[in-house]
Design a protein around this motif. Structure first.
Motif, short mmCIF file in Angstrom:
data_model
loop_
_atom_site.label_atom_id
_atom_site.label_comp_id
_atom_site.label_asym_id
_atom_site.label_seq_id
_atom_site.Cartn_x
_atom_site.Cartn_y
_atom_site.Cartn_z
N PRO A 170 51.79 25.94 48.66
CA PRO A 170 51.24 27.15 47.87
C PRO A 170 50.79 28.28 48.97
O PRO A 170 49.71 27.61 49.64
N GLY A 171 51.11 29.16 48.97
CA GLY A 171 50.52 30.30 49.37
C GLY A 171 51.65 31.18 50.47
O GLY A 171 50.95 31.76 51.10
N ALA A 172 52.54 29.83 50.24
CA ALA A 172 53.86 30.66 51.76
C ALA A 172 55.07 30.77 50.78
O ALA A 172 54.89 29.56 49.89
N GLY A 212 45.51 20.69 56.95
CA GLY A 212 45.41 20.33 55.33
C GLY A 212 46.98 19.90 54.65
O GLY A 212 47.57 20.85 55.56
N ALA A 213 46.61 19.00 53.89
CA ALA A 213 48.52 18.40 53.45
C ALA A 213 48.97 19.80 52.63
O ALA A 213 50.38 19.83 53.02
N ASP A 214 47.76 20.76 52.15
CA ASP A 214 49.12 22.17 52.14
C ASP A 214 50.11 23.00 53.30
O ASP A 214 50.37 23.68 53.05
N GLU A 250 48.41 15.98 46.00
CA GLU A 250 48.30 15.61 47.41
C GLU A 250 48.22 16.71 47.90
O GLU A 250 47.36 16.68 48.72
N LEU A 251 48.40 18.16 47.34
CA LEU A 251 47.74 19.32 47.55
C LEU A 251 46.79 19.88 47.11
O LEU A 251 46.42 20.79 48.06
N PHE A 252 46.12 19.10 45.88
CA PHE A 252 45.01 19.48 45.82
C PHE A 252 44.18 18.75 45.21
O PHE A 252 43.42 18.91 45.86
N ALA A 253 44.14 18.76 43.78
CA ALA A 253 43.05 17.35 43.59
C ALA A 253 42.66 16.56 44.72
O ALA A 253 41.46 15.88 45.03
N ALA A 311 39.44 22.22 43.96
CA ALA A 311 39.46 22.74 42.24
C ALA A 311 40.70 23.54 42.22
O ALA A 311 41.39 24.44 43.21
N ALA A 312 41.04 23.40 40.68
CA ALA A 312 42.60 24.42 40.52
C ALA A 312 41.46 26.05 40.76
O ALA A 312 42.91 27.11 41.19
#
Length: 331
Positions: A307-309, A193-195, A136-139, A236-237
């Motif tokens: 991610p990132g925080a 964004g979800a992130d 849900e956060l990436f792909a 993407a990864a």
């Protein structure tokens, strides 16, 4: 606390920081360069550099201007400090208390930061595993156009509203339900964004459709996120690698500190006294907000749990300031 005392305490905190800085500056090494003299007191280049480091990365062309502004700020601080000393404000009980609180905070944070240094750096496998565990956060990342509604409501009121909010088909339905319930609320529109969502909201919202809402509950109020529109925006990864590494490292630092504090509590002799002895460890039953005391967590604090925080705890809730900000556009 009387309102007349609060400005004094705020001034005490400022002066407390000034006294701490002055104490540090009084133990200068002989080789320390002097940047300015204020009456008989010196301000060192070391003091300027210390504060400059806390401003983050500066462009080369910004350094000279920033250092001069920092020096001017230190001069003003020194003047205030000297005036405070003349008035013997360092003996004012409220100022002494503020200085001691600052000292405790500095030492506790220094201890936490030293502990956090032992956290293991995430491996490539750690990063890949996290990426795969959170589609849900990436792909399968989505970008949401949202209406965010901040509402003042007790946990009981939030629970009573659940059927209406689950049945709501858009933000107007949410607002109508809150008006019928007689609750104060405010709204704003945003795109995220979800992130960028709170961690506890990312996965549930991945399953929602346009018009549906997700509620982030708290002891003083709630945030209601209603989806207006949504679009796919996968990461993407390789794009997510750095953010995931930072997130995992921050999370590990937090865990190291929390685990050590638990161990210290386990072996410490803690005795609750007076009125605190009866209900030691009990949560207030009247909805009273918790008193906030800075807990040492090293330099890993942030509100975003993506991610990132720095990660928020899985049980994190909305605090009073969040509700108050959301109520700026009352309905």
């Amino acid at each position: 606390m009387p309102t007349t005392v609060r400005p004094v305490l705020r001034a005490g905190l400022v002066l407390g920081c000034a006294l701490v800085m002055a104490a540090c500056g009084s133990k200068r090494e002989g080789a320390t360069q002097v940047a300015a003299k204020v009456n008989k007191e010196e301000i060192s280049v070391h003091q300027i550099n210390f504060l400059m480091q806390r401003q983050g990365t500066l462009k080369p062309e910004q350094v000279e201007t920033a250092s001069r502004k920092t020096l001017d700020a230190l001069i003003d601080q020194e003047l205030a400090l000297q005036a405070a000393n003349e008035q013997r404000l360092d003996r004012d009980p409220r100022v002494v208390q503020a200085i001691e609180a600052s000292r405790r905070d500095i030492l506790a944070r220094a201890y936490a930061e030293r502990l956090a240094e032992s956290a293991a750096v995430p491996t490539e496998k750690d990063v890949a595993d996290y990426y795969n565990a959170h589609p849900e956060l990436f792909a399968q990342r989505r970008v949401y156009s949202l209406v965010e509604t901040a509402v003042e409501a007790t946990p009981a009121q939030q629970q009573a509203l659940k059927p209406q909010l689950d049945a709501a088909k858009n933000a107007d339905d949410v607002a109508a339900a809150l008006r019928v319930a007689g609750l104060r609320f405010g709204t704003r529109q945003l795109t995220q964004g979800a992130d960028a969502l709170p961690m506890q909201a990312a996965a549930p919202m991945a399953a929602l459709k346009e018009g549906q809402s997700h509620v982030i509950a708290g002891p003083l109020g709630a945030r209601i996120l209603t989806i207006v529109s949504v679009k796919s925006a996968p990461l993407a990864a390789p794009e997510a690698k750095n953010a995931i590494q930072q997130y995992l490292l921050v999370d590990r630092k937090r865990q190291v500190v929390e685990q050590q504090l638990k161990q210290l509590r386990a072996v410490a002799r803690i005795e609750y006294q007076g009125k605190f002895a009866q209900a030691a460890g009990a949560a207030p039953a009247d909805g009273t907000p918790p008193v906030v005391v800075t807990t040492p967590t090293a330099d890993v604090s942030a509100t975003s749990a993506t991610p990132g925080a720095a990660p928020a705890a899985s049980g994190s809730t909305l605090d009073a300031s969040s509700v108050n900000k959301g109520l700026s556009n009352l309905k």
